[in-house]
Design an enzyme around this catalytic site. Sequence first.
Site, mmCIF file in Angstrom:
data_model
loop_
_atom_site.group_PDB
_atom_site.id
_atom_site.type_symbol
_atom_site.label_atom_id
_atom_site.label_comp_id
_atom_site.label_asym_id
_atom_site.label_seq_id
_atom_site.Cartn_x
_atom_site.Cartn_y
_atom_site.Cartn_z
ATOM 1 N N ASP A 39 22.806 92.697 -6.775
ATOM 2 C CA ASP A 39 22.642 92.661 -8.294
ATOM 3 C C ASP A 39 23.990 93.090 -8.866
ATOM 4 O OD1 ASP A 39 21.584 91.918 -10.709
ATOM 5 O OD2 ASP A 39 19.760 92.937 -10.506
ATOM 6 N N ASP B 201 17.102 84.822 -14.688
ATOM 7 C CA ASP B 201 15.836 85.853 -14.975
ATOM 8 C C ASP B 201 14.900 85.110 -15.675
ATOM 9 O OD1 ASP B 201 16.716 87.954 -13.466
ATOM 10 O OD2 ASP B 201 17.486 88.961 -15.022
HETATM 11 C C1 DGJ Z 1 18.120 91.851 -13.007
HETATM 12 C C2 DGJ Z 1 17.696 90.863 -11.909
HETATM 13 O O1 DGJ Z 1 18.216 89.620 -12.258
HETATM 14 C C3 DGJ Z 1 16.256 90.797 -11.715
HETATM 15 O O2 DGJ Z 1 16.036 89.902 -11.105
HETATM 16 C C4 DGJ Z 1 16.074 92.405 -11.310
HETATM 17 O O3 DGJ Z 1 16.620 92.554 -10.078
HETATM 18 C C5 DGJ Z 1 16.571 93.258 -12.005
HETATM 19 N N1 DGJ Z 1 17.925 93.112 -12.487
HETATM 20 C C6 DGJ Z 1 16.268 94.655 -11.715
HETATM 21 O O4 DGJ Z 1 16.789 95.574 -12.384
#
Ligand code: DGJ
Length: 725
Positions: A454, A523
């Site tokens: 991430d 997301d």
């Molecule tokens: C952002 C990501 O896009 C989510 O899927 C998740 O992993 C969160 N971060 C976790 O902090």
Amino acid sequence: MKDFDEVTSWSVLRRDGVAVVVAHPEVGLPLVLHWGADLGELSSADLQALDLATSRQTAPGTLDAAWRPSLLPQESDGWAGRPGLLVVSDGVPLYPRWTVTEAERATAELVVTARDSVLGLTLRSYLEIGPGGLVLLRHELTNDGSAVVDVHWLEAMLPVPRSADHLTQFTGRWSREKVPVTTAMPAGSTVRQTRRGRSGHDAPWVTLASSGTPRNRTGEVWATHLGWSADVTHRVDHLTEHATLLGAGELVRPGEIHLSPGESYRTPVAYFAWSPTGLDGVSDRFHAWMRARPQHVTSPRPLVLNTWEAVYFDHSPAKLERLARRAAAVGVERFVLDDGWFHSRRDDTTGLGDWVVDRDVWPEGLDPLAGLVHELGMQFGLWFEPEMVNLDSDLARAHPDWILSNTAAVPSPDGLSFRTQYVLNLANPDAWEHVRGQISALVTQLGIDFIKWDHNRDLAEPVHIGSDGVSRPGTHVQTLAAYALIARLKADHPGLEIESCSSGGGRTDLGILEVTDRVWASDSNDPLERQDIQRWTSLVLPPELIGAHVGPSPTHSSGRTTDLSYRVATALQGHAGFEWDLLACTEDELVAVAAYAAIYKELRSLVHTGTVVHADTVDPALRVTGFVSPDRTAGMWTVATVASPQDALTERVRLDGLDPALRYSVQVRDEVGTAKWLGGVTPGWLGKEAIDIPGSVLTGVGLQLPTLWPMQALIIQVTATTAAE
Ligand code: DGJ
């Protein structure tokens, strides 16, 4: 006067229906006369004819030079648009006069070396047509002189015809990535730049020039994309006296690319796709090129369960073990533990940088969970955010100088935080090694099969102190260090797969995809929003690289309520999985999600190797997405509504890409739920049984759609009943 028209030799690059024709003039860099359709074998007489056909008058009110676009146009060529190169020495721009010293040619490749011996600069340009007809162009500038030079930009462009009268660029935001915006082709030089230190949710992504507004299946389109995961410039030059140029390059800050004698700067690759068959033709080229890469994933894409929306930071080993058992029971093949497992990470304000298991929450470590997941026959995945650090972490307390900040040498509590986090300066070799060591140890210890990598913030005012002790803008070296870290981990742990996530789809470019194996597209798990996010992500990325998970209803990111069948149809368009606490499912839901797992496994090889087709619909409420096997004997379509259909009699949808000479059995797959439409008579083909329909009817006439309710989807499967010739 400089004679630009005196052509001494030619290079004709050809591959997969595309040609780039380059003239090598007496003076200066090669000129690109044509990028587009393959023109067949061209004799020298043909090339001279092409030269005459494309030459022009010297228009009144313009420089005398009869200008045609070189591989790197500059003012010295008589080019009045944005120069391809801006290089400065001691505050003064340099105007190179290139002499080509070498041109290495192959069928689909050309490498040109040119020098300006007075300025002490060498330029190498690499032009190639890759598999699928995708054109790759990058430059490398070397400082052979005795003075330091600063590169302000070095970009890659190719000409498009003046008939390209529309421009499409992308924008977006968190949870709403990749929104296309089409305008008439603007006059003059237009640049679109991003300065986020990552691609960002509003990344330019792809810039498209088209004749008319771009359509899915018809019309000529020229596209460019930059394989770089940070600041970029996308550009189009549409001047009245020149060919239109389309291109892109890395956006570098003043002083960032500072070449001492003997040093070089190599640009990221700019990718160019020409299509005579609309946007799907653009995707075909990108997908074919990506699928031909040696590192491209070829094993069946495992059905995923990612724990983020199931538990967020609320980690309980007992619950997560129950979740793993439930996941395995419904058919999940990869279990990924998301954020929240490491030292003091109870929310998003602490812990980043300390990649050791939190013993308060996981007293026995992650070994029991990883062991169970493997025992259950699933792969084990783990979330990391290796480029980041919280001030509240052991790492920041021990090494405040490793934080990438505006002041270069001190921690940055006064700097700009973003999700209460800061960026770790990975261009610092000690910081890089620290992170590599911690991640690598866990990969070995736990047998990690997959990393969700991430990257949840923009870089702001990044300053890096180089080995010469001088502070300079740090985005370029940071980006290269991140690539190198991922590549090293993969080299040290063969078989390890890595996903690029950046607050969802904030980093999905072909630069990061050189070293990663899929992306988390957004997301937003709202299937309605996902229809478009995934559609535009797949303009470049083939479906097997696009993470698409089914979540609960209402969707966490938007609150929208949708049927499971709609969520499933949307997830089937990519690399499918769950973002869902399956422990909270009802018995009926569990039966349905097991059916979803079975359909995904049945159809994934088709979706993940097939040609992607998008129908051009009249009704803006419809999204028709198909996947056709390479031999055209099988296909799967999702027909989804994102709003209420506009007419009482909805249009017929053609199943583009099938073979008109074959017959197909057509069946609606409704194991996970039946789509709902306005009452009345149901189109005849929509019965329970599969029916046999000629390919000529499916492609030439189409299937009459029912007037679906908003947010409904049909999954249509077709299988040839006659053998392909
Ligand atoms: C952002 C990501 O896009 C989510 O899927 C998740 O992993 C969160 N971060 C976790 O902090």
